[in-house]
Design an enzyme around this catalytic site. Structure first.
Site, PDB file in Angstrom:
ATOM      1  N   MET A   1       0.792  -1.246   0.078  1.00 58.44           N
ATOM      2  CA  MET A   1      -0.119   0.026  -0.039  1.00 58.44           C
ATOM      3  C   MET A   1       0.874   1.129  -0.162  1.00 58.44           C
ATOM      4  SD  MET A   1       1.084  -1.263   2.950  1.00 58.44           S
ATOM      5  CE  MET A   1      -0.065  -2.877   2.567  1.00 58.44           C
ATOM      6  N   GLY A  55      -1.327  -6.838  -5.719  1.00 59.10           N
ATOM      7  CA  GLY A  55      -1.273  -5.538  -4.920  1.00 59.10           C
ATOM      8  C   GLY A  55      -1.334  -5.852  -3.563  1.00 59.10           C
ATOM      9  N   CYS A  56      -1.804  -4.791  -2.806  1.00 62.31           N
ATOM     10  CA  CYS A  56      -1.442  -4.730  -1.406  1.00 62.31           C
ATOM     11  C   CYS A  56      -2.161  -5.971  -0.822  1.00 62.31           C
ATOM     12  CB  CYS A  56      -2.134  -3.291  -0.974  1.00 62.31           C
ATOM     13  SG  CYS A  56      -2.398  -3.393   0.846  1.00 62.31           S
ATOM     14  N   PHE A  57      -1.847  -6.599   0.102  1.00 63.15           N
ATOM     15  CA  PHE A  57      -2.456  -7.774   0.428  1.00 63.15           C
ATOM     16  C   PHE A  57      -3.523  -7.433   1.608  1.00 63.15           C
ATOM     17  CE2 PHE A  57       1.691  -8.220   3.427  1.00 63.15           C
ATOM     18  CZ  PHE A  57       1.389  -6.934   4.094  1.00 63.15           C
ATOM     19  N   TRP A  58      -3.812  -6.217   1.963  1.00 62.83           N
ATOM     20  CA  TRP A  58      -4.832  -5.826   2.795  1.00 62.83           C
ATOM     21  C   TRP A  58      -6.034  -6.079   2.162  1.00 62.83           C
ATOM     22  CZ3 TRP A  58      -3.330  -0.010   4.313  1.00 62.83           C
ATOM     23  CH2 TRP A  58      -2.029  -0.357   5.209  1.00 62.83           C
TER      24      TRP A  58
END
Length: 228
Positions: A1, A55-58
Site C-alpha cells: 500500500m 497488489g496490497c495484501f490488505w
C-alpha cells in the site's frame, strides 16, 4: 500500500485520499466467464491451500476472507527468502517478494477455478504490470504461486482462455510461479481492512472490492468476523 495513504501517515489524509481517488481502480473489473477447465468439487471436506498476489495484501485478504468455502486467510510474503520477509525490507523492492495472501479452503465447497475467477475479476486488475492502482513496484505484482501441478495447469489454462476471449482490454500479465515458501506478515497486517475500516486507503481502494464480490458472486459471499 502506498505509504502516503496508509494509516501510518494519517496527517496527510486529505492529500492521500485525493491521490487514492485518482489512481485506485475506481470500479473493479466486470464479471468474467468461469474457467472452462476446473477441478470438480471434492466428495469430502478437507483443506487445500492457494497463494495469490495482486497488489496490497490488505485488499486481497479482505476479498478472500469473505468467500464461502474459505477456511482461513493469511497476509504474507512469497517469492523471496525467509530472511527478507519483513515489511520494511519488502518495501525496498529488492527482495523478490510479492505481498501475498495464503488462502486455505475446503475443496468440497469451492473449487480452485472459482477462486481464480474471484482473483481475476474482483481481487485485483491482472493487466497492471508491477503495480496496483497507487501502489508501484514488483512487490505489488500479479502472481499466482502454485503448490501443485494441477494448480499450475488450471491457472495457465484460465489465463489463456481469458486472453483468447479478449475479456480484458489489455493482456494479462499475471505470473504463474512455483511456491517456494510463504512467510506470514507482521501481526498488524492481518485483518487490516477489517480492523481499520475508516482508513482512507481501505475506503477507496478495498471496500469497492468487497462490494463487487457481494454483487458479482452473491452465492459465494459471506460476512466476515475474525475468530477470537
Amino acid at each position: 500500500m502506498t505509504p502516503m495513504i496508509s494509516s501510518m501517515f494519517l496527517p496527510q489524509v486529505t492529500l492521500g485520499l485525493s491521490l487514492a481517488i485518482s489512481t485506485c481502480c475506481a470500479a473493479p473489473n466486470p464479471p468474467i466467464p468461469p474457467p472452462f477447465t476446473d477441478a470438480p468439487l471434492a466428495s469430502h471436506s478437507g483443506k487445500e491451500t492457494a497463494v495469490f498476489a495482486g497488489g496490497c495484501f490488505w485488499g486481497v485478504q479482505s476479498v478472500f476472507q469473505r468467500v464461502r468455502g474459505v477456511i482461513a486467510t493469511t497476509a504474507g510474503y512469497a517469492g523471496g527468502s525467509a530472511a527478507t520477509a519483513k515489511y520494511r525490507q519488502v518495501g525496498t523492492e529488492t527482495t523478490g517478494h510479492a505481498e501475498s495472501v495464503e488462502v486455505v479452503y475446503d475443496p468440497s465447497r469451492i473449487t480452485y477455478g472459482q477462486l481464480l475467477r474471484i482473483y481475476f475479476s474482483v481481487a485485483h486488475d491482472p493487466t497492471q504490470l508491477n503495480r496496483q492502482g497507487p501502489d508501484v513496484g514488483t512487490s505489488y505484482r500479479s502472481v499466482i504461486f502454485y503448490k501443485t501441478e494441477e494448480q499450475q495447469r488450471l491457472a495457465k489454462a484460465y489465463i489463456a482462455q481469458l486472453d483468447a476471449g479478449k475479456v480484458f482490454a489489455k493482456p494479462i500479465v499475471t505470473e504463474v510461479t512455483p511456491l517456494k515458501g510463504f512467510y506470514r506478515a507482521e501481526d498488524y497486517h492481518q485483518d487490516y481492512a477489517y480492523n481499520n475500516p475508516d482508513n482512507p486507503y481501505i475506503q477507496v481502494c478495498d471496500r469497492p472490492k468487497i462490494a463487487a464480490l457481494k454483487e458479482q458472486f452473491p452465492e459465494l459471499f459471506v460476512d466476515y468476523k475474525p475468530k477470537k
